[in-house]
Scaffold this motif. Structure first.
Motif, PDB file in Angstrom:
ATOM      1  N   LEU A  76       0.847  -1.192   0.000  1.00 58.02           N
ATOM      2  CA  LEU A  76       0.000   0.000   0.000  1.00 58.02           C
ATOM      3  C   LEU A  76       0.883   1.243   0.000  1.00 58.02           C
ATOM      4  O   LEU A  76       1.840   1.329   0.771  1.00 58.02           O
ATOM      5  CB  LEU A  76      -0.901  -0.004   1.238  1.00 58.02           C
ATOM      6  N   GLU A  77       0.577   2.175  -0.880  1.00 59.01           N
ATOM      7  CA  GLU A  77       1.297   3.446  -0.924  1.00 59.01           C
ATOM      8  C   GLU A  77       0.288   4.569  -0.669  1.00 59.01           C
ATOM      9  O   GLU A  77      -0.747   4.650  -1.336  1.00 59.01           O
ATOM     10  CB  GLU A  77       1.963   3.649  -2.285  1.00 59.01           C
ATOM     11  N   LEU A  78       0.609   5.421   0.311  1.00 58.05           N
ATOM     12  CA  LEU A  78      -0.238   6.560   0.638  1.00 58.05           C
ATOM     13  C   LEU A  78       0.534   7.842   0.380  1.00 58.05           C
ATOM     14  O   LEU A  78       1.663   7.998   0.867  1.00 58.05           O
ATOM     15  CB  LEU A  78      -0.668   6.511   2.107  1.00 58.05           C
ATOM     16  N   LYS A  79      -0.063   8.737  -0.352  1.00 60.48           N
ATOM     17  CA  LYS A  79       0.581  10.004  -0.671  1.00 60.48           C
ATOM     18  C   LYS A  79      -0.297  11.158  -0.219  1.00 60.48           C
ATOM     19  O   LYS A  79      -1.485  11.212  -0.554  1.00 60.48           O
ATOM     20  CB  LYS A  79       0.843  10.100  -2.178  1.00 60.48           C
ATOM     21  N   VAL A  80       0.295  12.088   0.553  1.00 62.40           N
ATOM     22  CA  VAL A  80      -0.453  13.223   1.085  1.00 62.40           C
ATOM     23  C   VAL A  80       0.331  14.506   0.819  1.00 62.40           C
ATOM     24  O   VAL A  80       1.536  14.580   1.090  1.00 62.40           O
ATOM     25  CB  VAL A  80      -0.702  13.077   2.601  1.00 62.40           C
ATOM     26  N   ASP A  81      -0.354  15.511   0.289  1.00 66.57           N
ATOM     27  CA  ASP A  81       0.288  16.796   0.020  1.00 66.57           C
ATOM     28  C   ASP A  81       0.596  17.536   1.317  1.00 66.57           C
ATOM     29  O   ASP A  81      -0.179  17.474   2.287  1.00 66.57           O
ATOM     30  CB  ASP A  81      -0.614  17.672  -0.845  1.00 66.57           C
ATOM     31  N   CYS A  82       1.703  18.252   1.310  1.00 64.16           N
ATOM     32  CA  CYS A  82       2.062  19.074   2.462  1.00 64.16           C
ATOM     33  C   CYS A  82       1.217  20.354   2.469  1.00 64.16           C
ATOM     34  O   CYS A  82       0.789  20.843   1.422  1.00 64.16           O
ATOM     35  CB  CYS A  82       3.539  19.459   2.409  1.00 64.16           C
ATOM     36  N   GLY A  83       1.007  20.871   3.671  1.00 61.35           N
ATOM     37  CA  GLY A  83       0.302  22.129   3.793  1.00 61.35           C
ATOM     38  C   GLY A  83       1.207  23.296   3.430  1.00 61.35           C
ATOM     39  O   GLY A  83       2.426  23.189   3.447  1.00 61.35           O
ATOM     40  N   VAL A  84       0.587  24.417   3.099  1.00 62.88           N
ATOM     41  CA  VAL A  84       1.340  25.631   2.793  1.00 62.88           C
ATOM     42  C   VAL A  84       1.186  26.562   3.986  1.00 62.88           C
ATOM     43  O   VAL A  84       0.107  27.059   4.276  1.00 62.88           O
ATOM     44  CB  VAL A  84       0.812  26.304   1.511  1.00 62.88           C
TER      45      VAL A  84
ATOM     46  N   PRO B 126      -0.035  15.475   6.376  1.00 61.83           N
ATOM     47  CA  PRO B 126       0.592  14.201   5.986  1.00 61.83           C
ATOM     48  C   PRO B 126       0.856  13.271   7.158  1.00 61.83           C
ATOM     49  O   PRO B 126       0.582  12.067   7.078  1.00 61.83           O
ATOM     50  CB  PRO B 126       1.905  14.654   5.321  1.00 61.83           C
ATOM     51  N   PHE B 127       1.366  13.798   8.247  1.00 58.67           N
ATOM     52  CA  PHE B 127       1.693  12.948   9.384  1.00 58.67           C
ATOM     53  C   PHE B 127       0.445  12.435  10.104  1.00 58.67           C
ATOM     54  O   PHE B 127       0.441  11.335  10.640  1.00 58.67           O
ATOM     55  CB  PHE B 127       2.604  13.699  10.355  1.00 58.67           C
ATOM     56  N   ALA B 128      -0.628  13.218  10.097  1.00 59.77           N
ATOM     57  CA  ALA B 128      -1.873  12.748  10.714  1.00 59.77           C
ATOM     58  C   ALA B 128      -2.391  11.507   9.994  1.00 59.77           C
ATOM     59  O   ALA B 128      -2.938  10.589  10.624  1.00 59.77           O
ATOM     60  CB  ALA B 128      -2.929  13.852  10.685  1.00 59.77           C
ATOM     61  N   VAL B 129      -2.197  11.456   8.686  1.00 54.02           N
ATOM     62  CA  VAL B 129      -2.635  10.300   7.892  1.00 54.02           C
ATOM     63  C   VAL B 129      -1.647   9.149   8.003  1.00 54.02           C
ATOM     64  O   VAL B 129      -2.034   7.980   8.165  1.00 54.02           O
ATOM     65  CB  VAL B 129      -2.815  10.700   6.408  1.00 54.02           C
ATOM     66  N   LEU B 130      -0.346   9.444   7.941  1.00 54.25           N
ATOM     67  CA  LEU B 130       0.673   8.406   7.795  1.00 54.25           C
ATOM     68  C   LEU B 130       1.194   7.826   9.104  1.00 54.25           C
ATOM     69  O   LEU B 130       1.578   6.653   9.151  1.00 54.25           O
ATOM     70  CB  LEU B 130       1.851   8.952   6.981  1.00 54.25           C
TER      71      LEU B 130
ATOM     72  N   SER C 130       4.191   7.289   1.917  1.00 56.25           N
ATOM     73  CA  SER C 130       4.578   6.156   2.761  1.00 56.25           C
ATOM     74  C   SER C 130       4.367   4.856   2.004  1.00 56.25           C
ATOM     75  O   SER C 130       3.335   4.659   1.354  1.00 56.25           O
ATOM     76  CB  SER C 130       3.748   6.143   4.045  1.00 56.25           C
ATOM     77  N   TYR C 131       5.354   3.959   2.097  1.00 60.66           N
ATOM     78  CA  TYR C 131       5.288   2.642   1.476  1.00 60.66           C
ATOM     79  C   TYR C 131       5.052   1.617   2.584  1.00 60.66           C
ATOM     80  O   TYR C 131       5.844   1.518   3.528  1.00 60.66           O
ATOM     81  CB  TYR C 131       6.578   2.347   0.717  1.00 60.66           C
ATOM     82  N   ILE C 132       3.962   0.868   2.469  1.00 56.53           N
ATOM     83  CA  ILE C 132       3.432   0.069   3.574  1.00 56.53           C
ATOM     84  C   ILE C 132       3.220  -1.372   3.138  1.00 56.53           C
ATOM     85  O   ILE C 132       2.814  -1.632   2.002  1.00 56.53           O
ATOM     86  CB  ILE C 132       2.083   0.683   4.044  1.00 56.53           C
ATOM     87  N   ARG C 133       3.488  -2.310   4.027  1.00 56.26           N
ATOM     88  CA  ARG C 133       3.141  -3.727   3.840  1.00 56.26           C
ATOM     89  C   ARG C 133       2.166  -4.081   4.966  1.00 56.26           C
ATOM     90  O   ARG C 133       2.495  -3.939   6.142  1.00 56.26           O
ATOM     91  CB  ARG C 133       4.371  -4.621   3.915  1.00 56.26           C
ATOM     92  N   ILE C 134       0.982  -4.568   4.592  1.00 58.07           N
ATOM     93  CA  ILE C 134      -0.070  -4.719   5.590  1.00 58.07           C
ATOM     94  C   ILE C 134      -1.079  -5.779   5.145  1.00 58.07           C
ATOM     95  O   ILE C 134      -1.189  -6.093   3.950  1.00 58.07           O
ATOM     96  CB  ILE C 134      -0.768  -3.346   5.811  1.00 58.07           C
ATOM     97  N   THR C 135      -1.816  -6.337   6.095  1.00 63.28           N
ATOM     98  CA  THR C 135      -2.901  -7.269   5.798  1.00 63.28           C
ATOM     99  C   THR C 135      -4.238  -6.540   5.956  1.00 63.28           C
ATOM    100  O   THR C 135      -4.301  -5.483   6.595  1.00 63.28           O
ATOM    101  CB  THR C 135      -2.875  -8.474   6.745  1.00 63.28           C
TER     102      THR C 135
ATOM    103  N   ILE D 147      12.738  14.486  12.279  1.00 62.72           N
ATOM    104  CA  ILE D 147      13.200  14.267  10.910  1.00 62.72           C
ATOM    105  C   ILE D 147      12.589  15.314   9.972  1.00 62.72           C
ATOM    106  O   ILE D 147      13.271  15.859   9.091  1.00 62.72           O
ATOM    107  CB  ILE D 147      12.827  12.849  10.423  1.00 62.72           C
ATOM    108  N   ALA D 148      11.319  15.607  10.164  1.00 63.31           N
ATOM    109  CA  ALA D 148      10.633  16.573   9.304  1.00 63.31           C
ATOM    110  C   ALA D 148      11.280  17.945   9.389  1.00 63.31           C
ATOM    111  O   ALA D 148      11.325  18.689   8.399  1.00 63.31           O
ATOM    112  CB  ALA D 148       9.163  16.663   9.692  1.00 63.31           C
ATOM    113  N   ASP D 149      11.794  18.293  10.556  1.00 68.64           N
ATOM    114  CA  ASP D 149      12.467  19.573  10.721  1.00 68.64           C
ATOM    115  C   ASP D 149      13.691  19.654   9.809  1.00 68.64           C
ATOM    116  O   ASP D 149      13.954  20.692   9.177  1.00 68.64           O
ATOM    117  CB  ASP D 149      12.873  19.751  12.186  1.00 68.64           C
ATOM    118  N   GLN D 150      14.430  18.559   9.709  1.00 69.01           N
ATOM    119  CA  GLN D 150      15.598  18.521   8.822  1.00 69.01           C
ATOM    120  C   GLN D 150      15.169  18.549   7.359  1.00 69.01           C
ATOM    121  O   GLN D 150      15.787  19.226   6.533  1.00 69.01           O
ATOM    122  CB  GLN D 150      16.416  17.264   9.117  1.00 69.01           C
ATOM    123  N   VAL D 151      14.114  17.799   7.039  1.00 69.11           N
ATOM    124  CA  VAL D 151      13.593  17.790   5.672  1.00 69.11           C
ATOM    125  C   VAL D 151      13.142  19.185   5.261  1.00 69.11           C
ATOM    126  O   VAL D 151      13.445  19.666   4.159  1.00 69.11           O
ATOM    127  CB  VAL D 151      12.420  16.800   5.543  1.00 69.11           C
TER     128      VAL D 151
END
Length: 232
Positions: free
Chosen positions: A109-117, A128-132, A156-161, A185-189
């Motif tokens: 499963l791949e989930l993609k969420v746009d960042c806020g402005v 994004p983090f609330a979802v992922l 996010s790249y996910i392996r799940i049942t 990590i997000a602060d560095q990104v």
């Protein structure tokens, strides 16, 4: 389904409400496949379905019955819950055995969420983090992208049942350690993305923790932009 788009031999665009008819499409086109990918486009309320296999194969009724059953299970246990409870694009990838059975025990499963402005890092990564984050324990790696000196999306790249997916969607728990570490990590990104015109970095995720020291980034140099480094 009469107007489905076949932009390439085994690619089909269907509306969400047409999903139950997918088994009929497989039967009509005699599609045998060993993997299936479903790409949900939220804005258009549609799915791009990709089969890896072949058309015009001689398929017996037992195989077609199994495929129909597996597609029903896919819709009920994965696609419908994701659409109902998550407001994001997603991609589902499943392998299929010779008898038509899907690998639900190892759903990609791949989930993609746009960042806020916004004005700061928290504004950018809040949605994004609330979802992922609730999927942290099942995530294998997280991809951060940026464009024009700002963070643009997180994938996010996910392996799940299906059972694990239902548990996360019904009770989206975020561990305090995960929240703290991911935002670190997000602060560095966020800072790095501001320095780059185009930014892309892949961070491994193990047991819900992001491993920044093992990140993979792509660096592209353009000859016509003097002394400018671009991560693509």
């Amino acid at each position: 389904m009469d107007n489905y788009n076949t932009s390439s031999p085994l690619n089909y665009e269907i509306k969400i409400e047409e999903l139950p008819k997918l088994s009929s499409l497989i039967k009509e086109s005699s599609i045998w496949f060993h993997s299936i990918e479903l790409d949900y486009r939220k804005k258009k309320q549609m799915l791009v379905v990709r089969f890896v296999g072949a058309r015009n194969m001689l398929l017996n009724q037992t195989y077609l019955d199994v495929i129909e059953d597996q597609l029903n299970q896919l819709q009920q246990s994965i696609i419908s819950p994701l659409i109902k409870k998550l407001s994001s694009n997603f991609v589902i990838k499943l392998s299929v055995d010779s008898k038509g059975r899907f690998s639900f025990f190892d759903t990609a499963l791949e989930l993609k969420v746009d960042c806020g402005v916004g004005l700061n890092m928290h504004d950018a990564f809040r949605e994004p983090f609330a979802v992922l984050m609730p999927f942290a324990l099942y995530s294998t790696h997280i991809e951060f992208k940026g464009q024009r000196h700002r963070a643009t999306d997180v994938q996010s790249y996910i392996r799940i049942t299906p059972d694990e997916l239902a548990e996360v969607l019904d009770s989206p728990i975020i561990a305090p350690r995960t929240r703290t570490q991911w935002y670190h990590i997000a602060d560095q990104v966020y800072e790095e993305a501001q320095q780059e015109y185009r930014y892309k970095i892949d961070v491994p995720c193990i047991d819900g923790e992001l491993y920044w020291d093992n990140k993979i980034d792509t660096i592209q140099f353009t000859l016509y932009e003097k002394d400018q480094k671009v991560r693509a």
